[in-house]
Design an enzyme around this catalytic site. Structure first.
Site, PDB file in Angstrom:
ATOM      1  N   LYS A  31      11.400 -40.640  25.159  1.00 62.16           N
ATOM      2  CA  LYS A  31      11.929 -39.266  25.157  1.00 62.16           C
ATOM      3  C   LYS A  31      10.889 -38.306  24.571  1.00 62.16           C
ATOM      4  O   LYS A  31      10.625 -37.252  25.153  1.00 62.16           O
ATOM      5  CB  LYS A  31      13.200 -39.206  24.296  1.00 62.16           C
ATOM      6  CG  LYS A  31      13.660 -37.783  23.998  1.00 62.16           C
ATOM      7  CD  LYS A  31      14.904 -37.734  23.130  1.00 62.16           C
ATOM      8  CE  LYS A  31      14.673 -37.847  21.649  1.00 62.16           C
ATOM      9  NZ  LYS A  31      14.343 -36.599  20.947  1.00 62.16           N
ATOM     10  N   ASN A  32      10.315 -38.671  23.435  1.00 60.41           N
ATOM     11  CA  ASN A  32       9.453 -37.719  22.733  1.00 60.41           C
ATOM     12  C   ASN A  32       8.061 -37.577  23.344  1.00 60.41           C
ATOM     13  O   ASN A  32       7.266 -36.758  22.892  1.00 60.41           O
ATOM     14  CB  ASN A  32       9.367 -38.073  21.241  1.00 60.41           C
ATOM     15  CG  ASN A  32      10.679 -37.753  20.537  1.00 60.41           C
ATOM     16  OD1 ASN A  32      11.552 -37.090  21.115  1.00 60.41           O
ATOM     17  ND2 ASN A  32      10.840 -38.220  19.306  1.00 60.41           N
TER      18      ASN A  32
ATOM     19  N   CYS B 154      18.660 -27.878  11.714  1.00 58.22           N
ATOM     20  CA  CYS B 154      19.534 -28.840  12.378  1.00 58.22           C
ATOM     21  C   CYS B 154      20.003 -29.843  11.342  1.00 58.22           C
ATOM     22  O   CYS B 154      19.679 -29.716  10.164  1.00 58.22           O
ATOM     23  CB  CYS B 154      18.831 -29.508  13.546  1.00 58.22           C
ATOM     24  SG  CYS B 154      17.556 -30.628  13.031  1.00 58.22           S
TER      25      CYS B 154
ATOM     26  N   ARG C  35      13.508 -27.581   9.247  1.00 57.74           N
ATOM     27  CA  ARG C  35      12.596 -27.669  10.386  1.00 57.74           C
ATOM     28  C   ARG C  35      12.025 -26.310  10.812  1.00 57.74           C
ATOM     29  O   ARG C  35      12.314 -25.798  11.898  1.00 57.74           O
ATOM     30  CB  ARG C  35      13.279 -28.384  11.553  1.00 57.74           C
ATOM     31  CG  ARG C  35      13.829 -29.721  11.145  1.00 57.74           C
ATOM     32  CD  ARG C  35      14.354 -30.531  12.281  1.00 57.74           C
ATOM     33  NE  ARG C  35      13.290 -31.098  13.099  1.00 57.74           N
ATOM     34  CZ  ARG C  35      13.514 -31.734  14.238  1.00 57.74           C
ATOM     35  NH1 ARG C  35      14.729 -31.852  14.700  1.00 57.74           N
ATOM     36  NH2 ARG C  35      12.509 -32.250  14.921  1.00 57.74           N
TER      37      ARG C  35
ATOM     38  N   ASP D  75      12.063 -41.726  12.436  1.00 57.50           N
ATOM     39  CA  ASP D  75      13.066 -41.920  13.491  1.00 57.50           C
ATOM     40  C   ASP D  75      13.649 -43.337  13.505  1.00 57.50           C
ATOM     41  O   ASP D  75      14.555 -43.615  14.295  1.00 57.50           O
ATOM     42  CB  ASP D  75      12.466 -41.592  14.870  1.00 57.50           C
ATOM     43  CG  ASP D  75      12.211 -40.098  15.044  1.00 57.50           C
ATOM     44  OD1 ASP D  75      12.710 -39.306  14.227  1.00 57.50           O
ATOM     45  OD2 ASP D  75      11.497 -39.726  15.999  1.00 57.50           O
TER      46      ASP D  75
ATOM     47  N   ARG E 172      21.567 -38.172  24.158  1.00 55.09           N
ATOM     48  CA  ARG E 172      20.350 -37.361  24.125  1.00 55.09           C
ATOM     49  C   ARG E 172      19.102 -38.238  24.144  1.00 55.09           C
ATOM     50  O   ARG E 172      18.059 -37.805  24.603  1.00 55.09           O
ATOM     51  CB  ARG E 172      20.309 -36.512  22.854  1.00 55.09           C
ATOM     52  CG  ARG E 172      21.377 -35.455  22.816  1.00 55.09           C
ATOM     53  CD  ARG E 172      21.170 -34.550  21.639  1.00 55.09           C
ATOM     54  NE  ARG E 172      19.893 -33.859  21.749  1.00 55.09           N
ATOM     55  CZ  ARG E 172      19.496 -32.899  20.944  1.00 55.09           C
ATOM     56  NH1 ARG E 172      20.266 -32.515  19.951  1.00 55.09           N
ATOM     57  NH2 ARG E 172      18.324 -32.314  21.098  1.00 55.09           N
TER      58      ARG E 172
HETATM   59  C1  EPZ Z   1       8.992 -34.700  16.241  1.00 55.70           C
HETATM   60  O1  EPZ Z   1       9.654 -33.548  15.730  1.00 55.70           O
HETATM   61  C2  EPZ Z   1      10.031 -35.537  16.931  1.00 55.70           C
HETATM   62  N1  EPZ Z   1      10.644 -34.775  18.004  1.00 55.70           N
HETATM   63  C3  EPZ Z   1      11.094 -35.980  15.923  1.00 55.70           C
HETATM   64  O2  EPZ Z   1      11.997 -36.840  16.587  1.00 55.70           O
HETATM   65  C4  EPZ Z   1      10.406 -36.767  14.803  1.00 55.70           C
HETATM   66  O3  EPZ Z   1      11.352 -37.111  13.825  1.00 55.70           O
HETATM   67  C5  EPZ Z   1       9.305 -35.908  14.171  1.00 55.70           C
HETATM   68  O4  EPZ Z   1       8.374 -35.449  15.203  1.00 55.70           O
HETATM   69  C6  EPZ Z   1       8.501 -36.643  13.118  1.00 55.70           C
HETATM   70  O5  EPZ Z   1       7.924 -37.793  13.672  1.00 55.70           O
HETATM   71  C7  EPZ Z   1      10.095 -34.762  19.213  1.00 55.70           C
HETATM   72  O6  EPZ Z   1       9.030 -35.312  19.458  1.00 55.70           O
HETATM   73  C8  EPZ Z   1      10.830 -34.078  20.304  1.00 55.70           C
HETATM   74  P1  EPZ Z   1       7.195 -32.398  12.881  1.00 55.70           P
HETATM   75  P2  EPZ Z   1       8.831 -32.287  15.197  1.00 55.70           P
HETATM   76  O7  EPZ Z   1       6.708 -31.052  13.244  1.00 55.70           O
HETATM   77  O8  EPZ Z   1       7.588 -32.167  15.990  1.00 55.70           O
HETATM   78  C9  EPZ Z   1       7.445 -29.888   8.783  1.00 55.70           C
HETATM   79  C10 EPZ Z   1      14.152 -37.575  17.256  1.00 55.70           C
HETATM   80  O9  EPZ Z   1      15.146 -38.089  16.678  1.00 55.70           O
HETATM   81  N2  EPZ Z   1       7.050 -28.698   9.550  1.00 55.70           N
HETATM   82  O10 EPZ Z   1       6.214 -33.534  12.968  1.00 55.70           O
HETATM   83  O11 EPZ Z   1       9.755 -31.152  15.159  1.00 55.70           O
HETATM   84  C11 EPZ Z   1       8.837 -30.384   9.185  1.00 55.70           C
HETATM   85  O12 EPZ Z   1       9.845 -29.648   8.549  1.00 55.70           O
HETATM   86  C12 EPZ Z   1      13.390 -36.415  16.654  1.00 55.70           C
HETATM   87  O13 EPZ Z   1      13.753 -37.967  18.370  1.00 55.70           O
HETATM   88  C13 EPZ Z   1       6.828 -27.516   8.876  1.00 55.70           C
HETATM   89  O14 EPZ Z   1       6.948 -27.422   7.651  1.00 55.70           O
HETATM   90  O15 EPZ Z   1       8.497 -32.758  13.720  1.00 55.70           O
HETATM   91  C14 EPZ Z   1       8.790 -31.818   8.764  1.00 55.70           C
HETATM   92  O16 EPZ Z   1       9.037 -31.919   7.397  1.00 55.70           O
HETATM   93  C15 EPZ Z   1      14.010 -35.880  15.433  1.00 55.70           C
HETATM   94  N3  EPZ Z   1       6.461 -26.405   9.606  1.00 55.70           N
HETATM   95  C16 EPZ Z   1       7.331 -32.207   9.042  1.00 55.70           C
HETATM   96  O17 EPZ Z   1       6.618 -30.976   9.119  1.00 55.70           O
HETATM   97  C17 EPZ Z   1       6.306 -26.455  10.948  1.00 55.70           C
HETATM   98  O18 EPZ Z   1       5.974 -25.411  11.545  1.00 55.70           O
HETATM   99  C18 EPZ Z   1       7.119 -32.996  10.320  1.00 55.70           C
HETATM  100  O19 EPZ Z   1       7.775 -32.356  11.401  1.00 55.70           O
HETATM  101  C19 EPZ Z   1       6.524 -27.671  11.623  1.00 55.70           C
HETATM  102  C20 EPZ Z   1       6.894 -28.792  10.898  1.00 55.70           C
END
Ligand code: EPZ
Length: 429
Positions: free
Chosen positions: A22-23, A126, A131, A316, A408
Site C-alpha cells: 500500500k505505502n 489522526c 502528524r 507499522d 484500507r
Molecule cells: C508514512 O507516513 C506511512 N504512510 C505510515 O504508514 C508510517 O507509519 C510512517 O511513514 C512511518 O514509517 C504512508 O506511507 C502512506 P513520516 P508519513 O512523515 O510519511 C513527523 C500506515 O499504517 N513529521 O515518516 O506520514 C511525524 O509526525 C501508515 O500504513 C513531522 O514532524 O510519516 C512523525 O513523528 C500510518 N513533520 C515522523 O515525522 C512533517 O512535516 C515520521 O512521519 C512530517 C512528519
C-alpha cells in the site's frame, strides 16, 4: 458497517500470498502526475486507500484504467492500473478528500513541479498523532516554492519553476522524502537530500521515477541526489511486496503456532522485524518462494523493542508485536518513538485479557497464559489488525468492529487467513 467474527484457537498452516505494498502504491500513483504519458503499475493491491486516491487523482484530471484479469491469470496476483495525467484540469485538492487520507497531501509536489501551482488542504491530525506537514513545506521552499497557508490550505507557487537545492530533514520523514524526491525530479539543477528516509518504499518510488527518465541516486541511503530533468515519460513498474502485511502474518503465525509460507515476501524488506519474531521463538526461513514462519509448541519469549525509521523495527508493526507479546512467557517492553499517540490498541487488547501498562512512550506488557474473545473496536489500520491477530490466538469468539480500517490496508484479509485454517468471517451490515 461490516464486522469480522473470529473463533480463535486454530493453528495456521498453508501459504499466504503477499500483496503489493500500500505505502509504495500510493506515492507511485501520485508520481503519475509528473508525466503526460501513461504510467503502468503492476501488482497493485485492491484496497480502499487505492480507490480513494483514484478518486482524488480523478478530480485533478487523471485518467485511471484498471486492467481486467486475463484468462488463466493467478487470482492472487495484484491488479495492473494505467495512470494517465495527460491533461491536469485542476491543481486543487479539497479538505473533504485529503482529510480522509493523509498521503493524498503529497500531490502538492508533482502539481507544483509540473504546473507551477497547487492548492492542497492540510491533512489534519489522526488517531495515531498530530502528524504535521511542516517538513514537507520546508522541502518545497528549499526548492524555491513560495508557500502561503490560508484557510487550512497550503498554497504553493513557483514563478519560474522549481530549482535544485539542499534539503536537510531534522527528522526522518517518509512523506517528506517522497515529496522532495518527486518535486526535485523536474527542478532545474541538482538537489541533495540529507537525512532522507531509507524506507524500501522510497527506493521503489525512485526506481520507478528513474525508469521514467529521472536522475536519482542514493535512494535507500540517507543521502539522495537528484539531477533535475525537463520532462518525464511513462513506464511500466511492478509494486514491491508489502513488508507490513508480511510482518503482520508472520506475527500471527508466531502467536497461534503452525507453519505458513508467506509467498513473494522479501526478507530484506523487514529484517529487523524478522529478527524480533525469531527471538520470540518462531522459526523464520527465507526460501526461493518467500519466507516460511513456523512455531510448533514452545512458549513465546518476551522482547525489548523500540520503533525506529528503516532499517529499524517499523512503527507499522508495533501494535501487532504488542498482540504477540501479550501471550509471552514474561514481561516485554515496547517503545514507540515515531508517533506520539499510537497506543489506541492497548485498551482493546486489554478487553481480550492482555496486561499492558503505558508510561509515556513505553508499554510494559506482562504476558498472560491465555486471551479470551470479546467484542473489540479499532481506531486505525494497524491497531485493527493487531486485534485480529490476538483474536486468532484467543479462546472463544471475538468480533472486530469498524472493519473499514482493515479494508484500507489489508487485501482479502479474511480469505487469506481462512485459507490457512483460521475460523474467520465477515458479517455484512
Ligand atoms: C508514512 O507516513 C506511512 N504512510 C505510515 O504508514 C508510517 O507509519 C510512517 O511513514 C512511518 O514509517 C504512508 O506511507 C502512506 P513520516 P508519513 O512523515 O510519511 C513527523 C500506515 O499504517 N513529521 O515518516 O506520514 C511525524 O509526525 C501508515 O500504513 C513531522 O514532524 O510519516 C512523525 O513523528 C500510518 N513533520 C515522523 O515525522 C512533517 O512535516 C515520521 O512521519 C512530517 C512528519
Amino acid at each position: 458497517m461490516d464486522r469480522i467474527r473470529i473463533v480463535g484457537g486454530q493453528k495456521l498452516a498453508g501459504s499466504i500470498p503477499i500483496s503489493g505494498a500500500k505505502n509504495a502504491t500510493l506515492p507511485l500513483m501520485i508520481a503519475g502526475l509528473l508525466t503526460q504519458d501513461t504510467l503502468i503499475l503492476e501488482n497493485v493491491p485492491r484496497l480502499a486507500d487505492v480507490v480513494l486516491l483514484q478518486r482524488i487523482l480523478g478530480n485533478l484530471g487523471v485518467d485511471i484504467m484498471i486492467a481486467g484479469k486475463r484468462a488463466g491469470a493467478d487470482p492472487n496476483s495484484g491488479r495492473t492500473i494505467h495512470v494517465s495525467a495527460k491533461n491536469i484540469v485542476d491543481t486543487n485538492a479539497s479538505y473533504d478528500l485529503v482529510s480522509q487520507m493523509r498521503a493524498s497531501f503529497w500531490v502538492v509536489a508533482p502539481l507544483l513541479a509540473r504546473m507551477g501551482e497547487a492548492k492542497v488542504s492540510m491533512p489534519g491530525g489522526c488517531a495515531i498523532g498530530t502528524r504535521p506537514v511542516d517538513l514537507l513545506i520546508m522541502a518545497l521552499q528549499d526548492l524555491g516554492a513560495e508557500i502561503e497557508i490560508d484557510g487550512g490550505y497550503v498554497i504553493a507557487r513557483t514563478k519560474n519553476g522549481l530549482r535544485g537545492g539542499k534539503i536537510v530533514f531534522p527528522t526522518v520523514t517518509v512523506g517528506g522524502t517522497h515529496t522532495a524526491v518527486m518535486a526535485a525530479t523536474l527542478a532545474r539543477g541538482t538537489t541533495e537530500i540529507e537525512n532522507a528516509a531509507r524506507e524500501p518504499e522510497v527506493g521503489d518510488l525512485a526506481d520507478c521515477l528513474n525508469k521514467m527518465g529521472a536522475k536519482i541516486s542514493g535512494a535507500g541511503t540517507s543521502r539522495i541526489v537528484i539531477e533535475g530533468v525537463d520532462k518525464l515519460n511513462g513506464t511500466r513498474h511492478s509494486v514491491l511486496p508489502d513488508r507490513i502485511e508480511t510482518g503482520t502474518y508472520a506475527m500471527a503465525v508466531a502467536m497461534t503456532g503452525g507453519d505458513v509460507l508467506l509467498q513473494n515476501a522479501r526478507p530484506e524488506l523487514l529484517q529487523s522485524a524478522l529478527d524480533v519474531i525469531a527471538s520470540t521463538g518462531a522459526s523464520v526461513t527465507a526460501t526461493n518462494e518467500g519466507i516460511r514462519i513456523a512455531r510448533n509448541g514452545g512458549q513465546i519469549a518476551p522482547v525489548e523493542v523500540t520503533t525506529q525509521p528503516f532499517p529499524g523495527f517499523p512503527t507499522d508493526l508495533q501494535a501487532q508485536l504488542m498482540a504477540l507479546t501479550s501471550r509471552a512467557n514474561g514481561t516485554s517492553h515496547i517503545t514507540e518513538t515515531i508517533f506520539e499517540n499510537r497506543f489506541m490498541h492497548v485498551q482493546e487488547l486489554a478487553r481480550l485479557g492482555a496486561r499492558i501498562k503505558l508510561d509515556g512512550e513505553t508499554a510494559t506488557i506482562e504476558g498472560v497464559p491465555r486471551l479470551r474473545g470479546a467484542p473489540v473496536m479499532a481506531t486505525d489500520l494497524r491497531a485493527s489488525v493487531s486485534l485480529v491477530i490476538a483474536a486468532l490466538a484467543a479462546e472463544g469468539e471475538t468480533t472486530v468492529n469498524r472493519v473499514y480500517h482493515l479494508d484500507r490496508g489489508f487485501e482479502r484479509l479474511e480469505a487469506k487467513l481462512a485459507a490457512c485454517g483460521a475460523q474467520i468471517e465477515r458479517l455484512s451490515a
